[in-house]
Design a protein around this motif. Sequence first.
Motif, PDB file in Angstrom:
ATOM      1  N   TYR A  41       0.775  -0.783  -0.736  1.00 46.19           N
ATOM      2  CA  TYR A  41      -0.590   0.329   0.232  1.00 46.19           C
ATOM      3  C   TYR A  41       0.857   1.049   0.255  1.00 46.19           C
ATOM      4  CZ  TYR A  41      -3.670  -3.645   1.479  1.00 46.19           C
ATOM      5  OH  TYR A  41      -4.081  -4.153   1.340  1.00 46.19           O
ATOM      6  N   PRO A  42       1.777   1.789  -0.750  1.00 44.69           N
ATOM      7  CA  PRO A  42       2.690   2.517  -0.934  1.00 44.69           C
ATOM      8  C   PRO A  42       1.363   4.180  -0.955  1.00 44.69           C
ATOM      9  CG  PRO A  42       2.276   1.712  -3.093  1.00 44.69           C
ATOM     10  CD  PRO A  42       1.524   0.918  -2.332  1.00 44.69           C
ATOM     11  N   HIS A  43       0.845   4.520  -1.302  1.00 45.65           N
ATOM     12  CA  HIS A  43      -0.398   5.384  -1.480  1.00 45.65           C
ATOM     13  C   HIS A  43      -1.045   5.544  -0.375  1.00 45.65           C
ATOM     14  CE1 HIS A  43       2.388   6.863  -5.233  1.00 45.65           C
ATOM     15  NE2 HIS A  43       2.030   5.229  -5.892  1.00 45.65           N
ATOM     16  N   GLY A  44      -1.740   4.284   0.515  1.00 49.02           N
ATOM     17  CA  GLY A  44      -2.089   4.260   1.438  1.00 49.02           C
ATOM     18  C   GLY A  44      -1.965   5.095   2.790  1.00 49.02           C
ATOM     19  N   ASP A  45      -2.542   4.855   3.419  1.00 49.49           N
ATOM     20  CA  ASP A  45      -2.426   4.787   5.008  1.00 49.49           C
ATOM     21  C   ASP A  45      -2.486   3.810   5.362  1.00 49.49           C
ATOM     22  OD1 ASP A  45      -5.276   4.662   4.533  1.00 49.49           O
ATOM     23  OD2 ASP A  45      -5.760   6.266   6.129  1.00 49.49           O
ATOM     24  N   LYS A  47      -0.592   1.771   6.391  1.00 51.41           N
ATOM     25  CA  LYS A  47       1.180   1.224   6.367  1.00 51.41           C
ATOM     26  C   LYS A  47       0.920   0.484   8.132  1.00 51.41           C
ATOM     27  CE  LYS A  47       3.516   3.833   3.500  1.00 51.41           C
ATOM     28  NZ  LYS A  47       2.083   4.368   3.021  1.00 51.41           N
TER      29      LYS A  47
END
Length: 75
Positions: A41-45, A47
């Motif tokens: 999930y590189p662009h999401g929250d 992490k």
Amino acid sequence: MSELVPYAVHYLLDGVRQHFFKLAEQFSDVDAIHSASAHAYPHGDQKIAAHATLEVARLKAQQLGITHIRWNEAI
């Protein structure tokens, strides 16, 4: 002086195999889970916190569909 070591991280995201490489001075199971969530999930929250305990990180990863996380030194 610390030396960066290449690590390979493998995991399943909703049953689909994924892998990537990461350079780090040292690595752990929590680092692998945290890195896998950032990769998935590189662009999401979505992490997982780098300071999470192993149990919390595994639980959160499962909730995100990230399973069978393993890692090794990539030499």
